[in-house]
Design a protein around this motif. Sequence first.
Motif, PDB file in Angstrom:
ATOM      1  N   THR A   1       0.799  -1.220   0.000  1.00 22.40           N
ATOM      2  CA  THR A   1       0.000   0.000   0.000  1.00 22.40           C
ATOM      3  C   THR A   1       0.839   1.282   0.000  1.00 22.40           C
ATOM      4  OG1 THR A   1      -0.196  -0.111   2.417  1.00 22.40           O
ATOM      5  CG2 THR A   1      -1.970  -1.112   1.119  1.00 22.40           C
ATOM      6  N   LEU A   2       2.143   1.176   0.167  1.00 22.64           N
ATOM      7  CA  LEU A   2       2.990   2.374   0.178  1.00 22.64           C
ATOM      8  C   LEU A   2       2.885   3.111  -1.147  1.00 22.64           C
ATOM      9  CD1 LEU A   2       5.047   4.183   1.601  1.00 22.64           C
ATOM     10  CD2 LEU A   2       6.849   2.707   0.704  1.00 22.64           C
ATOM     11  N   GLU A   3       2.987   2.380  -2.237  1.00 24.05           N
ATOM     12  CA  GLU A   3       2.883   3.008  -3.557  1.00 24.05           C
ATOM     13  C   GLU A   3       1.496   3.616  -3.763  1.00 24.05           C
ATOM     14  OE1 GLU A   3       3.037   1.649  -8.166  1.00 24.05           O
ATOM     15  OE2 GLU A   3       4.578   0.830  -6.845  1.00 24.05           O
ATOM     16  N   TYR A   4       0.467   2.965  -3.244  1.00 24.49           N
ATOM     17  CA  TYR A   4      -0.894   3.495  -3.343  1.00 24.49           C
ATOM     18  C   TYR A   4      -0.978   4.881  -2.701  1.00 24.49           C
ATOM     19  CZ  TYR A   4      -5.816   4.128  -2.043  1.00 24.49           C
ATOM     20  OH  TYR A   4      -7.071   4.640  -1.840  1.00 24.49           O
ATOM     21  N   PHE A   5      -0.454   5.021  -1.492  1.00 24.79           N
ATOM     22  CA  PHE A   5      -0.525   6.309  -0.804  1.00 24.79           C
ATOM     23  C   PHE A   5       0.358   7.357  -1.454  1.00 24.79           C
ATOM     24  CE2 PHE A   5      -2.099   3.658   2.756  1.00 24.79           C
ATOM     25  CZ  PHE A   5      -3.294   4.319   2.967  1.00 24.79           C
ATOM     26  N   THR A   6       1.552   6.995  -1.878  1.00 24.74           N
ATOM     27  CA  THR A   6       2.435   7.988  -2.489  1.00 24.74           C
ATOM     28  C   THR A   6       1.981   8.323  -3.903  1.00 24.74           C
ATOM     29  OG1 THR A   6       4.008   6.253  -3.121  1.00 24.74           O
ATOM     30  CG2 THR A   6       4.419   7.413  -1.056  1.00 24.74           C
ATOM     31  N   ALA A   7       1.384   7.371  -4.614  1.00 26.29           N
ATOM     32  CA  ALA A   7       0.886   7.655  -5.965  1.00 26.29           C
ATOM     33  C   ALA A   7      -0.287   8.619  -5.913  1.00 26.29           C
ATOM     34  CB  ALA A   7       0.470   6.364  -6.665  1.00 26.29           C
ATOM     35  N   MET A   8      -1.155   8.486  -4.878  1.00 27.36           N
ATOM     36  CA  MET A   8      -2.291   9.403  -4.740  1.00 27.36           C
ATOM     37  C   MET A   8      -1.779  10.824  -4.570  1.00 27.36           C
ATOM     38  SD  MET A   8      -5.199   7.665  -2.324  1.00 27.36           S
ATOM     39  CE  MET A   8      -4.203   7.850  -0.868  1.00 27.36           C
ATOM     40  N   THR A   9      -0.774  11.001  -3.746  1.00 29.86           N
ATOM     41  CA  THR A   9      -0.224  12.325  -3.484  1.00 29.86           C
ATOM     42  C   THR A   9       0.442  12.877  -4.737  1.00 29.86           C
ATOM     43  OG1 THR A   9       0.150  11.772  -1.182  1.00 29.86           O
ATOM     44  CG2 THR A   9       1.384  13.620  -2.045  1.00 29.86           C
ATOM     45  N   ASN A  10       1.258  12.065  -5.399  1.00 31.21           N
ATOM     46  CA  ASN A  10       1.984  12.530  -6.573  1.00 31.21           C
ATOM     47  C   ASN A  10       1.042  12.833  -7.736  1.00 31.21           C
ATOM     48  OD1 ASN A  10       4.377  12.297  -5.191  1.00 31.21           O
ATOM     49  ND2 ASN A  10       4.858  10.287  -6.027  1.00 31.21           N
ATOM     50  N   ALA A  11      -0.007  12.048  -7.900  1.00 29.87           N
ATOM     51  CA  ALA A  11      -0.937  12.277  -9.007  1.00 29.87           C
ATOM     52  C   ALA A  11      -1.739  13.555  -8.803  1.00 29.87           C
ATOM     53  CB  ALA A  11      -1.891  11.086  -9.143  1.00 29.87           C
ATOM     54  N   ALA A  12      -2.036  13.888  -7.566  1.00 25.75           N
ATOM     55  CA  ALA A  12      -2.859  15.067  -7.288  1.00 25.75           C
ATOM     56  C   ALA A  12      -2.038  16.342  -7.186  1.00 25.75           C
ATOM     57  CB  ALA A  12      -3.635  14.861  -5.988  1.00 25.75           C
ATOM     58  N   ALA A  13      -0.724  16.207  -6.976  1.00 18.37           N
ATOM     59  CA  ALA A  13       0.112  17.398  -6.803  1.00 18.37           C
ATOM     60  C   ALA A  13       0.415  18.022  -8.156  1.00 18.37           C
ATOM     61  CB  ALA A  13       1.415  17.020  -6.104  1.00 18.37           C
ATOM     62  N   PRO A  14       0.226  19.338  -8.269  1.00 19.28           N
ATOM     63  CA  PRO A  14       0.514  19.986  -9.549  1.00 19.28           C
ATOM     64  C   PRO A  14       2.014  20.047  -9.795  1.00 19.28           C
ATOM     65  CG  PRO A  14      -0.101  21.613  -7.896  1.00 19.28           C
ATOM     66  CD  PRO A  14      -0.267  20.263  -7.262  1.00 19.28           C
ATOM     67  N   HIS A  15       2.411  19.831 -11.040  1.00 21.49           N
ATOM     68  CA  HIS A  15       3.819  19.976 -11.420  1.00 21.49           C
ATOM     69  C   HIS A  15       3.891  20.213 -12.925  1.00 21.49           C
ATOM     70  CE1 HIS A  15       3.064  15.666 -12.106  1.00 21.49           C
ATOM     71  NE2 HIS A  15       3.936  15.785 -13.072  1.00 21.49           N
ATOM     72  N   THR A  16       5.016  20.726 -13.359  1.00 21.81           N
ATOM     73  CA  THR A  16       5.216  20.925 -14.790  1.00 21.81           C
ATOM     74  C   THR A  16       6.173  19.870 -15.297  1.00 21.81           C
ATOM     75  OG1 THR A  16       7.109  22.378 -14.499  1.00 21.81           O
ATOM     76  CG2 THR A  16       4.932  23.413 -14.484  1.00 21.81           C
ATOM     77  N   ALA A  17       6.202  19.687 -16.590  1.00 20.88           N
ATOM     78  CA  ALA A  17       7.111  18.700 -17.185  1.00 20.88           C
ATOM     79  C   ALA A  17       8.554  19.036 -16.878  1.00 20.88           C
ATOM     80  CB  ALA A  17       6.877  18.609 -18.687  1.00 20.88           C
ATOM     81  N   ALA A  18       8.898  20.306 -16.812  1.00 20.15           N
ATOM     82  CA  ALA A  18      10.261  20.711 -16.511  1.00 20.15           C
ATOM     83  C   ALA A  18      10.653  20.375 -15.086  1.00 20.15           C
ATOM     84  CB  ALA A  18      10.431  22.217 -16.743  1.00 20.15           C
ATOM     85  N   GLU A  19       9.681  20.400 -14.152  1.00 22.18           N
ATOM     86  CA  GLU A  19       9.975  20.106 -12.760  1.00 22.18           C
ATOM     87  C   GLU A  19      10.052  18.610 -12.508  1.00 22.18           C
ATOM     88  OE1 GLU A  19       6.562  21.834 -10.982  1.00 22.18           O
ATOM     89  OE2 GLU A  19       7.613  23.677 -10.449  1.00 22.18           O
ATOM     90  N   GLY A  20       9.376  17.822 -13.306  1.00 22.14           N
ATOM     91  CA  GLY A  20       9.292  16.398 -13.051  1.00 22.14           C
ATOM     92  C   GLY A  20       8.160  16.138 -12.061  1.00 22.14           C
ATOM     93  N   PRO A  21       7.971  14.867 -11.672  1.00 24.43           N
ATOM     94  CA  PRO A  21       6.877  14.546 -10.771  1.00 24.43           C
ATOM     95  C   PRO A  21       7.118  15.140  -9.387  1.00 24.43           C
ATOM     96  CG  PRO A  21       8.092  12.562 -11.419  1.00 24.43           C
ATOM     97  CD  PRO A  21       8.701  13.714 -12.147  1.00 24.43           C
ATOM     98  N   ALA A  22       6.020  15.453  -8.720  1.00 21.54           N
ATOM     99  CA  ALA A  22       6.102  15.968  -7.341  1.00 21.54           C
ATOM    100  C   ALA A  22       6.433  14.828  -6.401  1.00 21.54           C
ATOM    101  CB  ALA A  22       4.777  16.605  -6.958  1.00 21.54           C
ATOM    102  N   THR A  23       7.053  15.147  -5.277  1.00 28.50           N
ATOM    103  CA  THR A  23       7.374  14.135  -4.270  1.00 28.50           C
ATOM    104  C   THR A  23       6.726  14.491  -2.956  1.00 28.50           C
ATOM    105  OG1 THR A  23       9.399  15.274  -3.658  1.00 28.50           O
ATOM    106  CG2 THR A  23       9.582  13.545  -5.332  1.00 28.50           C
ATOM    107  N   THR A  24       6.588  13.497  -2.103  1.00 28.15           N
ATOM    108  CA  THR A  24       5.988  13.726  -0.796  1.00 28.15           C
ATOM    109  C   THR A  24       7.037  13.887   0.246  1.00 28.15           C
ATOM    110  OG1 THR A  24       4.777  11.734  -1.444  1.00 28.15           O
ATOM    111  CG2 THR A  24       3.880  13.017   0.301  1.00 28.15           C
TER     112      THR A  24
END
Length: 125
Positions: A102-125
Amino acid sequence: MTTFPPSLHLTTVTAEDSVRIEITGDLDYDSAGLLLNEVTARLGARPRPGDLRLHCAGVGAIDSTGLSVLLMIGRRAAAAGTCLHLDERPAMMDRLLDLTGTLEYFTAMTNAAAPHTAAEGPATT
């Protein structure tokens, strides 16, 4: 039968677009319902928070009921359009989430909902 007070203490801080709940104690069969009730009340408030931050540094132990409540909170937050963050997770919590897949489930929810640009890369928690 002797009853004991819940071994969980919650401190809730609301801001303009977020709610932070500091969790201190065990998230288990006897106490996990307290967290679920608090989160449910906050997600039902108007306006709904954009972010729900569960501050987990003070979590002592988690059993299967505690994990189940965290998953339920994740579903309810997603349904409300609120981004769930599990902040400052202790190592034992990360191990439990990793072992249960479930770790990936919780971190994926946060990363998918966090705004970011292609230049910044994915957001992290």
